[in-house]
Design a protein around this motif. Structure first.
Motif, short mmCIF file in Angstrom:
data_model
loop_
_atom_site.label_atom_id
_atom_site.label_comp_id
_atom_site.label_asym_id
_atom_site.label_seq_id
_atom_site.Cartn_x
_atom_site.Cartn_y
_atom_site.Cartn_z
N GLN A 93 0.83 -1.22 -0.03
CA GLN A 93 -0.14 0.03 0.05
C GLN A 93 0.96 1.29 0.04
O GLN A 93 0.60 2.19 -0.71
N MET A 96 2.20 1.74 -3.34
CA MET A 96 1.10 1.99 -4.34
C MET A 96 0.78 3.52 -4.28
O MET A 96 0.85 4.24 -5.11
N ALA A 97 0.93 4.02 -2.95
CA ALA A 97 0.58 5.48 -2.60
C ALA A 97 1.76 6.29 -3.16
O ALA A 97 1.39 7.37 -3.75
N GLU A 99 3.59 5.48 -5.78
CA GLU A 99 3.47 5.49 -7.39
C GLU A 99 2.26 6.38 -7.78
O GLU A 99 2.51 7.06 -8.81
N TRP A 100 1.20 6.44 -7.01
CA TRP A 100 -0.03 7.29 -7.16
C TRP A 100 0.35 8.68 -7.12
O TRP A 100 0.10 9.44 -8.07
N GLN A 101 1.49 9.13 -6.20
CA GLN A 101 1.73 10.51 -6.09
C GLN A 101 2.71 10.86 -7.22
O GLN A 101 2.52 11.71 -7.63
N MET A 103 2.64 9.44 -10.34
CA MET A 103 1.67 9.62 -11.46
C MET A 103 1.00 11.08 -11.63
O MET A 103 0.90 11.78 -12.46
N GLU A 104 0.35 11.41 -10.15
CA GLU A 104 -0.18 12.87 -10.26
C GLU A 104 0.84 14.01 -10.62
O GLU A 104 0.56 15.05 -11.06
#
Length: 136
Positions: A93, A96-97, A99-101, A103-104
């Motif tokens: 998790q 993933m957080a 990686e999400w950041q 991408m944003e």
């Protein structure tokens, strides 16, 4: 820099939520488990977290008790895989957080780049008349 601060924050939050071996022992005892089972469960959980990737936990197993006390061995075995899987899920998790950041951030950079690219062909010659005239 934002990414590093975010990653450290997530890591510290998860570390702060982890129970210590002593807390685990007391919790198991309060639920009616024997001292031997509770000790095995606490040691197995610490070991499982370490196996799952935790930097804050160490492998703990009393081999003499594991071989001689069935309740210690059962508690250790019950906790090891459970805590290993939980640690792996928490680390996943966190990754993933991050990686999400990423991408944003990348998406935001792309939008800014496209906006600036769209201004390349804008005629700004009429704006010269708005410049302040320097009397010197």
């Amino acid at each position: 820099m934002k990414k590093l601060i975010f990653a450290l924050s997530v890591l510290l939050l998860s570390a702060g939520c982890q129970s210590t071996a002593d807390q685990t022992r007391e919790e198991m005892r309060s639920k009616g488990y024997s001292n031997s089972y509770a000790d095995g469960f606490a040691d197995g959980c610490e070991s499982g977290k370490q196996a799952g990737g935790s930097y804050f936990d160490e492998f703990q197993k009393d081999n003499n008790r594991f071989n001689a006390e069935q309740e210690y061995a059962q508690g250790w075995s019950d906790a090891f895989r459970q805590c290993e899987l939980k640690e792996e899920a928490e680390l996943r998790q966190q990754r993933m957080a991050i990686e999400w950041q990423n991408m944003e951030d990348s998406h935001k950079d792309n939008i800014e780049h496209e906006a600036l690219k769209g201004l390349e062909n804008v005629d700004t010659s009429e704006l010269k008349s708005l410049e302040k005239n320097d009397p010197n």
